[in-house]
Design a protein around this motif. Structure first.
Motif, PDB file in Angstrom:
ATOM      1  N   GLY A 113       0.317  -1.457   0.240  1.00 62.01           N
ATOM      2  CA  GLY A 113      -0.426  -0.140  -0.352  1.00 62.01           C
ATOM      3  C   GLY A 113       0.817   1.024   0.063  1.00 62.01           C
ATOM      4  N   LEU A 114       2.342   1.390   0.308  1.00 65.05           N
ATOM      5  CA  LEU A 114       2.867   2.586   0.703  1.00 65.05           C
ATOM      6  C   LEU A 114       3.550   2.504  -0.359  1.00 65.05           C
ATOM      7  CD1 LEU A 114       4.834   2.547   3.648  1.00 65.05           C
ATOM      8  CD2 LEU A 114       2.603   3.925   3.375  1.00 65.05           C
ATOM      9  N   LEU A 115       3.758   1.820  -1.221  1.00 63.93           N
ATOM     10  CA  LEU A 115       3.970   1.960  -2.697  1.00 63.93           C
ATOM     11  C   LEU A 115       3.122   1.660  -3.411  1.00 63.93           C
ATOM     12  CD1 LEU A 115       6.725  -0.727  -2.206  1.00 63.93           C
ATOM     13  CD2 LEU A 115       7.369   1.858  -1.783  1.00 63.93           C
ATOM     14  N   GLN A 116       1.986   2.617  -3.582  1.00 63.94           N
ATOM     15  CA  GLN A 116       0.782   2.021  -4.725  1.00 63.94           C
ATOM     16  C   GLN A 116       1.016   3.360  -5.201  1.00 63.94           C
ATOM     17  OE1 GLN A 116      -2.417   0.705  -3.641  1.00 63.94           O
ATOM     18  NE2 GLN A 116      -1.834  -1.622  -2.998  1.00 63.94           N
ATOM     19  N   THR A 117       0.858   3.616  -6.843  1.00 69.01           N
ATOM     20  CA  THR A 117       0.047   4.809  -7.087  1.00 69.01           C
ATOM     21  C   THR A 117      -1.202   5.339  -6.900  1.00 69.01           C
ATOM     22  OG1 THR A 117      -0.674   3.822  -9.357  1.00 69.01           O
ATOM     23  CG2 THR A 117       1.925   4.453  -9.150  1.00 69.01           C
ATOM     24  N   LYS A 118      -1.743   6.169  -7.017  1.00 67.19           N
ATOM     25  CA  LYS A 118      -2.817   6.513  -6.950  1.00 67.19           C
ATOM     26  C   LYS A 118      -4.256   5.917  -7.693  1.00 67.19           C
ATOM     27  CE  LYS A 118      -6.327  10.346  -6.288  1.00 67.19           C
ATOM     28  NZ  LYS A 118      -6.381  11.739  -6.125  1.00 67.19           N
ATOM     29  N   ASP A 119      -3.902   5.445  -9.385  1.00 71.02           N
ATOM     30  CA  ASP A 119      -4.589   4.963 -10.667  1.00 71.02           C
ATOM     31  C   ASP A 119      -4.946   3.090  -9.587  1.00 71.02           C
ATOM     32  OD1 ASP A 119      -5.612   7.282 -11.287  1.00 71.02           O
ATOM     33  OD2 ASP A 119      -3.804   6.870 -13.275  1.00 71.02           O
ATOM     34  N   TYR A 120      -3.248   2.753  -9.281  1.00 73.33           N
ATOM     35  CA  TYR A 120      -3.353   1.741  -8.844  1.00 73.33           C
ATOM     36  C   TYR A 120      -3.975   1.235  -7.716  1.00 73.33           C
ATOM     37  CZ  TYR A 120      -1.131  -3.171  -6.978  1.00 73.33           C
ATOM     38  OH  TYR A 120      -1.074  -4.509  -7.101  1.00 73.33           O
ATOM     39  N   ALA A 121      -4.020   2.329  -6.929  1.00 74.97           N
ATOM     40  CA  ALA A 121      -4.450   2.591  -5.324  1.00 74.97           C
ATOM     41  C   ALA A 121      -6.162   1.759  -5.535  1.00 74.97           C
ATOM     42  CB  ALA A 121      -4.392   3.072  -4.451  1.00 74.97           C
ATOM     43  N   ARG A 122      -6.613   3.008  -6.621  1.00 79.08           N
ATOM     44  CA  ARG A 122      -8.167   2.953  -6.454  1.00 79.08           C
ATOM     45  C   ARG A 122      -9.214   1.863  -7.452  1.00 79.08           C
ATOM     46  NH1 ARG A 122     -11.875   6.929  -7.570  1.00 79.08           N
ATOM     47  NH2 ARG A 122     -10.258   8.804  -6.691  1.00 79.08           N
ATOM     48  N   ASP A 134     -13.406   7.621  -3.587  1.00 85.47           N
ATOM     49  CA  ASP A 134     -12.574   8.831  -3.282  1.00 85.47           C
ATOM     50  C   ASP A 134     -11.981   9.023  -2.328  1.00 85.47           C
ATOM     51  OD1 ASP A 134     -12.991   9.230  -6.500  1.00 85.47           O
ATOM     52  OD2 ASP A 134     -14.232  10.626  -5.475  1.00 85.47           O
ATOM     53  N   GLU A 135     -12.360   8.833  -1.550  1.00 83.46           N
ATOM     54  CA  GLU A 135     -11.964   8.725   0.745  1.00 83.46           C
ATOM     55  C   GLU A 135     -10.700   7.652   0.747  1.00 83.46           C
ATOM     56  OE1 GLU A 135     -14.923   9.401  -0.231  1.00 83.46           O
ATOM     57  OE2 GLU A 135     -15.482  11.117   0.164  1.00 83.46           O
ATOM     58  N   LEU A 136     -11.095   6.922   0.358  1.00 83.72           N
ATOM     59  CA  LEU A 136     -10.649   5.839   0.486  1.00 83.72           C
ATOM     60  C   LEU A 136      -9.312   6.157  -0.044  1.00 83.72           C
ATOM     61  CD1 LEU A 136     -12.699   2.739   0.909  1.00 83.72           C
ATOM     62  CD2 LEU A 136     -11.765   3.091   2.596  1.00 83.72           C
ATOM     63  N   VAL A 137      -9.330   6.058  -1.378  1.00 86.14           N
ATOM     64  CA  VAL A 137      -8.331   6.190  -1.822  1.00 86.14           C
ATOM     65  C   VAL A 137      -7.149   7.417  -1.295  1.00 86.14           C
ATOM     66  CG1 VAL A 137      -7.210   7.135  -4.996  1.00 86.14           C
ATOM     67  CG2 VAL A 137      -8.923   5.347  -4.391  1.00 86.14           C
ATOM     68  N   ALA A 138      -8.132   8.407  -1.264  1.00 86.76           N
ATOM     69  CA  ALA A 138      -7.314   9.757  -0.341  1.00 86.76           C
ATOM     70  C   ALA A 138      -6.483   9.391   0.711  1.00 86.76           C
ATOM     71  CB  ALA A 138      -8.251  10.970  -0.525  1.00 86.76           C
ATOM     72  N   ALA A 139      -7.217   8.565   1.453  1.00 87.77           N
ATOM     73  CA  ALA A 139      -6.894   7.877   2.618  1.00 87.77           C
ATOM     74  C   ALA A 139      -5.335   7.503   2.548  1.00 87.77           C
ATOM     75  CB  ALA A 139      -7.898   7.087   3.726  1.00 87.77           C
ATOM     76  N   ARG A 140      -5.119   6.421   1.214  1.00 87.57           N
ATOM     77  CA  ARG A 140      -4.520   5.872   1.627  1.00 87.57           C
ATOM     78  C   ARG A 140      -2.953   6.362   0.870  1.00 87.57           C
ATOM     79  NH1 ARG A 140      -4.485  -0.469  -1.542  1.00 87.57           N
ATOM     80  NH2 ARG A 140      -5.669  -0.099   0.606  1.00 87.57           N
ATOM     81  N   MET A 141      -3.785   7.288  -0.077  1.00 84.22           N
ATOM     82  CA  MET A 141      -2.493   8.336  -0.605  1.00 84.22           C
ATOM     83  C   MET A 141      -1.877   8.935   0.973  1.00 84.22           C
ATOM     84  SD  MET A 141      -2.347   7.490  -3.837  1.00 84.22           S
ATOM     85  CE  MET A 141      -2.102   6.475  -2.758  1.00 84.22           C
ATOM     86  N   GLU A 142      -2.858   9.513   1.946  1.00 82.28           N
ATOM     87  CA  GLU A 142      -2.417  10.375   3.191  1.00 82.28           C
ATOM     88  C   GLU A 142      -1.116   9.642   3.532  1.00 82.28           C
ATOM     89  OE1 GLU A 142      -1.779  13.107   5.673  1.00 82.28           O
ATOM     90  OE2 GLU A 142      -2.726  12.733   3.629  1.00 82.28           O
ATOM     91  N   ARG A 143      -1.336   7.849   3.720  1.00 80.32           N
ATOM     92  CA  ARG A 143      -0.309   7.121   4.664  1.00 80.32           C
ATOM     93  C   ARG A 143       1.097   7.468   3.939  1.00 80.32           C
ATOM     94  NH1 ARG A 143      -2.306   1.753   3.243  1.00 80.32           N
ATOM     95  NH2 ARG A 143      -0.482   1.120   3.889  1.00 80.32           N
ATOM     96  N   HIS A 144       0.954   7.546   2.305  1.00 80.92           N
ATOM     97  CA  HIS A 144       2.737   7.784   1.528  1.00 80.92           C
ATOM     98  C   HIS A 144       3.225   8.878   2.025  1.00 80.92           C
ATOM     99  CE1 HIS A 144       1.259   5.417  -2.233  1.00 80.92           C
ATOM    100  NE2 HIS A 144       0.538   5.274  -1.170  1.00 80.92           N
ATOM    101  N   ARG A 145       3.146  10.476   3.099  1.00 79.67           N
ATOM    102  CA  ARG A 145       3.186  11.368   3.582  1.00 79.67           C
ATOM    103  C   ARG A 145       4.543  10.953   4.406  1.00 79.67           C
ATOM    104  NH1 ARG A 145       1.470  16.167   2.713  1.00 79.67           N
ATOM    105  NH2 ARG A 145       2.642  16.856   4.900  1.00 79.67           N
ATOM    106  N   ILE A 146       4.986   9.494   5.040  1.00 77.86           N
ATOM    107  CA  ILE A 146       5.395   8.892   5.729  1.00 77.86           C
ATOM    108  C   ILE A 146       7.580   8.932   5.257  1.00 77.86           C
ATOM    109  CG2 ILE A 146       4.167   8.323   7.786  1.00 77.86           C
ATOM    110  CD1 ILE A 146       5.390   5.510   6.921  1.00 77.86           C
ATOM    111  N   LEU A 147       7.200   8.639   4.002  1.00 73.96           N
ATOM    112  CA  LEU A 147       8.193   8.291   3.726  1.00 73.96           C
ATOM    113  C   LEU A 147       8.564   9.649   3.265  1.00 73.96           C
ATOM    114  CD1 LEU A 147       6.806   5.774   0.393  1.00 73.96           C
ATOM    115  CD2 LEU A 147       7.946   4.844   2.967  1.00 73.96           C
ATOM    116  N   GLY A 148       7.971  10.836   2.693  1.00 78.88           N
ATOM    117  CA  GLY A 148       8.913  11.777   2.636  1.00 78.88           C
ATOM    118  C   GLY A 148       9.578  12.926   3.567  1.00 78.88           C
ATOM    119  N   ARG A 149       8.930  12.075   5.412  1.00 77.95           N
ATOM    120  CA  ARG A 149       8.754  12.660   6.355  1.00 77.95           C
ATOM    121  C   ARG A 149      10.828  12.863   6.088  1.00 77.95           C
ATOM    122  NH1 ARG A 149       6.143   9.617   9.971  1.00 77.95           N
ATOM    123  NH2 ARG A 149       8.387   8.037  10.705  1.00 77.95           N
TER     124      ARG A 149
END
Length: 282
Positions: A113-122, A134-149
Motif C-alpha cells: 500500500g505505501l508504494l501504490q500509485t493513486k490509479d493502482y490503489a483506486r 474517493d475518500e479511501l483512495v485519498a486516505a491511502r495516499m495520505e499514508r505515503h507522506r511518511i516516506l517524505g518525512r
C-alpha cells in the motif's frame, strides 16, 4: 440539509474539521462563496465540508490555511480526517505504521500500500465495492507522506513475482505502477526485492505479512484475512515472522536483479504495442 449548529465537533475528526472551518471563516467575515473564490472551489463545496458531508483533501486544506491565515491548522487536521476514513479495523495499524522506524513486508498478491500509485490503489480498493472510493483512495495516499518525512522509516519490501504480472487497473496503470517502483530506488531508505516464481515453495506460502519495528516499543506483526486485519506483539509470533521473512529475503532476487526484472516486465508485458491500425496502444 444538515444544520451545522446541530453537529457535535467531538463526534469525529470530520465533524471537528467542518465546525472549525465554519468558525474561522465567519471570524474572517467571509461568506461561503467568498471563501470559495479564494480557494478556487464552489460555495456548495465549502458548505458540504462545513456540514461534514464531504471529506476535504490536503490540497483544499492548504489553500484554506493560506486564505484564512490559520498557520497550518487545516493542513494538520486533514491527516486525522483522512485517517478516519480508513476501515475502523485498519486505523490502529495505520497509526502504528506512521510511528515505525522500520517496516518490512512480504506481499504475495499486490504491491504494498505505501508504494501504490493513486490509479493502482483506486483499482484495488474498488474491488471491495466501497461507497466512498474517493475518500479511501485519498486516505491511502495520505499514508505515503511518511516516506517524505525528514526522518522516514526504513521500508524493505519483498514482492512475489505474481504482483508484477497481475494487471491491476489495466496495462497503463501497471506500467506506471512498475515505473513508480523503479523510481523508488532513489530513496535510500526504500528497498524492493522480488521473490521469483523459480523459488518454488517458500517460507510464506501462507500469505502476506508485515512487521513493524520501533525505537522504543516492541515489534508488531500484522496480517489480514478476508474481513479484517490483526496485529500482535506476541514474542513467539514476532520471532516466527522474523525467521520466515529472513528465508523469504534469502530466496528473493537481489535489489539490483529485482529492478532488472521489474523493468523487463514493465517493458515486455505493459509496454506500448502497435495496434491493428499501426497506432500504439497500451
Amino acid at each position: 440539509m444538515v444544520n451545522i449548529r446541530d453537529l457535535d465537533p467531538s463526534a469525529s475528526p470530520l465533524d471537528y474539521y467542518g465546525s472549525e472551518l465554519r468558525r474561522l471563516r465567519e471570524d474572517a467575515g467571509l461568506k461561503q462563496g467568498e471563501l470559495g473564490v479564494s480557494v478556487f472551489c464552489t460555495a456548495s463545496l465549502i458548505g458540504q465540508i462545513e456540514t461534514a458531508r464531504k471529506v476535504p483533501t490536503r490540497d483544499f486544506s492548504e489553500r484554506v490555511d493560506a486564505a484564512l491565515g490559520t498557520g497550518g491548522v487545516f493542513s494538520r487536521l486533514v491527516g486525522l480526517v483522512l485517517r478516519s476514513q480508513l476501515p475502523s479495523w485498519f486505523q490502529p495499524y495505520a497509526e502504528m505504521e506512521a510511528k515505525a522506524a522500520y517496516i518490512s513486508t512480504y506481499q504475495a498478491q499486490l504491491v504494498y500500500g505505501l508504494l501504490q500509485t493513486k490509479d493502482y490503489a483506486r483499482a484495488v480498493l474498488a474491488t471491495g465495492l466501497p461507497g466512498s472510493l474517493d475518500e479511501l483512495v485519498a486516505a491511502r495516499m495520505e499514508r505515503h507522506r511518511i516516506l517524505g518525512r525528514e526522518h522516514p522509516p526504513m521500508v524493505w519490501v519483498v514482492l512475489d513475482e505474481a504482483a508484477l504480472y497481475r494487471p491491476i487497473g489495466g496495462p497503463e496503470v501497471m506500467r506506471n505502477q512498475l515505473a513508480h517502483l523503479l523510481s523508488l530506488r532513489e530513496k535510500r531508505w526504500v528497498r524492493i526485492q522480488v521473490l521469483p516464481f523459480a523459488a518454488g515453495e517458500h517460507a510464506s506460502l501462507i500469505g502476506s505479512f508485515n512487521t513493524l519495528r520501533f525505537d522504543d516499543d516492541p515489534d508488531l506483526v500484522y496480517t489480514e484475512d478476508l474481513i479484517s486485519g490483526h496485529m500482535t506483539a506476541n514474542p513467539d509470533t514476532v520471532k516466527e515472522a522474523a525467521l520466515r521473512y529472513a528465508h523469504v529475503q534469502a530466496a528473493a532476487l537481489s535489489v539490483e536483479d529485482s529492478a532488472a526484472l521489474i523493468t523487463r516486465v514493465m517493458e515486455e508485458r505493459y509496454g506500448h504495442q502497435p495496434g491493428p491500425d499501426g497506432r500504439a496502444v497500451a
